[in-house]
Design a protein around this motif. Structure first.
Motif, mmCIF file in Angstrom:
data_model
loop_
_atom_site.group_PDB
_atom_site.id
_atom_site.type_symbol
_atom_site.label_atom_id
_atom_site.label_comp_id
_atom_site.label_asym_id
_atom_site.label_seq_id
_atom_site.Cartn_x
_atom_site.Cartn_y
_atom_site.Cartn_z
ATOM 1 N N SER A 254 3.881 6.935 -6.580
ATOM 2 C CA SER A 254 2.411 6.398 -6.449
ATOM 3 C C SER A 254 2.024 5.940 -5.391
ATOM 4 O O SER A 254 2.483 4.771 -4.820
ATOM 5 C CB SER A 254 2.511 5.360 -7.517
ATOM 6 N N TYR B 123 -5.178 5.534 -3.560
ATOM 7 C CA TYR B 123 -5.835 5.575 -4.886
ATOM 8 C C TYR B 123 -6.940 4.620 -5.004
ATOM 9 O O TYR B 123 -8.034 4.621 -5.304
ATOM 10 C CB TYR B 123 -5.192 5.479 -6.002
ATOM 11 N N GLY B 124 -6.611 3.289 -4.427
ATOM 12 C CA GLY B 124 -7.476 2.155 -4.674
ATOM 13 C C GLY B 124 -8.692 2.403 -3.655
ATOM 14 O O GLY B 124 -9.793 2.053 -3.976
ATOM 15 N N ASN C 201 6.314 3.273 -11.006
ATOM 16 C CA ASN C 201 6.884 2.138 -9.974
ATOM 17 C C ASN C 201 8.410 2.808 -10.177
ATOM 18 O O ASN C 201 8.881 3.151 -11.167
ATOM 19 C CB ASN C 201 6.685 0.846 -10.704
ATOM 20 N N TYR D 116 -0.711 3.627 -4.379
ATOM 21 C CA TYR D 116 -1.721 3.007 -5.002
ATOM 22 C C TYR D 116 -2.749 2.523 -3.559
ATOM 23 O O TYR D 116 -4.060 2.354 -3.927
ATOM 24 C CB TYR D 116 -1.246 1.668 -5.654
ATOM 25 N N TYR E 269 -4.984 10.373 -9.525
ATOM 26 C CA TYR E 269 -4.031 10.097 -8.679
ATOM 27 C C TYR E 269 -3.557 11.413 -7.923
ATOM 28 O O TYR E 269 -3.403 11.616 -6.842
ATOM 29 C CB TYR E 269 -2.456 9.756 -9.459
#
Length: 411
Positions: free
Chosen positions: A72, A77-78, A32, A74, A10
């Motif tokens: 985060s 990162y994905g 979260n 996401y 991350y």
């Protein structure tokens, strides 16, 4: 066999697009709702910041004034993970993603180290991500080699146990505590220690038949793999299709009243439905609801189960089933968590239900939802605000998934 792992995934992704975060800056990424630390730069580890530390305990400490905390991201990162897997496929004939930052690969034994070095260079040049590669004759040994590649500088990010003699490998296994062996959890390690199995070397020397009687087949497989014989399937695929699928989230803002709860349930139906379609599954039953926190003055959970007329993965139908929980809420209660459980899963064979809308309206809507980034198009009123999503006050731009967040380069 090899295991490719991104260092501090991350944080590394954030540093690719924001050079100001790079060493020696102390950087952490939060869970979260910006709750706890779930990723740390090496500088943060050296500072003594532990995984899972609540951010509110760190943000006001004088010795942590220079720590940069990020929500985060996401989506970023994905996206970076997908790009990394594509690059790995150019170097290895077989690639199996193990997590967002790890993938098992199969490389030719005669030049595995050279290919691993090429992977490091390629991913660093194309994506800016630092990776380590652990190599061994089995997945379990590759996992152990991966730890060595990360923790010991002389390896320079690549550790190949397949090049070591059995005596050298045994020396490592004899020092490795049993609870650090892949697949051996805390409770199982306690039982093994009580039985005299304290290290990976001890486990390797155990009779596989005894290990199977002591616990189960996976433990016996681990022992065999430590001895150098591959027995764990490369793709690690389950033999049976999943029987349930769940989406659960702590909301960024509490939902109070029928309108709020209905919007929160509708918003939660999107990712669950999308996940069902991605795995080629349909659900015969939907259980949905909202609940308060365990420590709230008033604790309550409003749940409802709906049997579908025919198994479905339609966002619209699952959202409608989820909203059936609304009549079960209490007036004036502020709910903090939303959850939808899909059960009775079957594979989507493409067969139409006689009572379904054969004109394809639902399929067309779901096709649009799946072709766009999550949240770009939604149904109902769930997208009118982001109250029901995770609170991310320190979110960086989603550089690779949103047009408006693309980096601008000026000459």
């Amino acid at each position: 066999m090899g295991l490719v792992d991104v260092r501090s995934m991350y944080v590394s992704c954030e540093r690719v697009f924001n050079p100001q975060l790079r060493a020696p800056r102390v950087t952490v990424v939060l869970s979260n709702n910006d709750g706890c630390v779930i990723a740390r730069s090496q500088e943060a580890k050296d500072r003594g910041i532990a995984m899972g530390t609540p951010w509110f305990q760190l943000r006001d400490r004088p010795d942590m004034a220079d720590v940069i905390a990020l929500s985060s991201n996401y989506e970023l990162y994905g996206s970076m993970s997908e790009k990394m897997m594509s690059l790995l496929a150019q170097h290895a004939a077989w690639v199996h993603p193990y997590s967002i930052d790890e993938a098992f690969i199969i490389l030719p034994r005669d030049n595995a180290t050279q290919v691993a070095r090429a992977i490091q260079v390629d991913i660093a040049q194309c994506l800016g991500l630092p990776v380590t590669v652990g190599l061994g004759t089995t997945k379990t040994l590759a996992k152990i080699a991966s730890t060595g590649a990360k923790d010991h500088q002389p390896f320079d990010g690549v550790c190949n146990l397949a090049e070591w003699s059995e005596t050298q490998v045994d020396a490592v296994l004899n020092k490795l505590p049993i609870d650090e062996v892949w697949g051996v959890g805390r409770r199982l390690s306690e039982r093994l220690r009580a039985a005299g199995v304290a290290t990976a070397g001890d486990l390797k020397r155990c009779d596989p038949a005894w290990l199977r009687r002591f616990h189960a087949l996976p433990l016996a497989q681990t022992g065999i793999e430590l001895a150098g014989t591959p027995v764990i399937d490369f793709d690690d695929s389950p033999t049976d299709a999943p029987k349930t699928m769940v989406f659960s989230r702590l909301m960024g803002t509490r939902a109070t009243g029928a309108e709020d709860v209905a919007a929160a349930l509708t918003a939660a139906a999107h990712p669950l439905s999308r996940r069902l379609r991605a795995q080629g599954m349909k659900a015969a039953m939907i259980t949905a609801g909202v609940s308060t926190g365990h420590h709230d003055e008033i604790t309550h959970g409003a749940m409802h189960t709906t049997g579908m007329m025919s198994p479905t993965a339609s966002t619209r139908e699952i959202a409608a089933a989820a909203r059936a929980a609304v009549p079960h809420i209490l007036d004036g209660v502020a709910y903090s968590r939303v959850e939808i459980l899909a059960t009775g899963l079957i594979e989507d064979t493409g067969q139409l239900d006689l009572f379904a809308d054969a004109s394809g309206d639902r399929l067309a809507l779901d096709a649009v939802l799946d072709s766009l980034p999550v949240g770009a198009v939604t149904i109902g009123t769930s997208a009118m605000d982001d109250r029901w999503g995770t609170r991310r006050a320190m979110l960086s731009p989603r550089f690779t998934t949103r047009w408006e967040d693309l980096l601008t380069v000026k000459a």
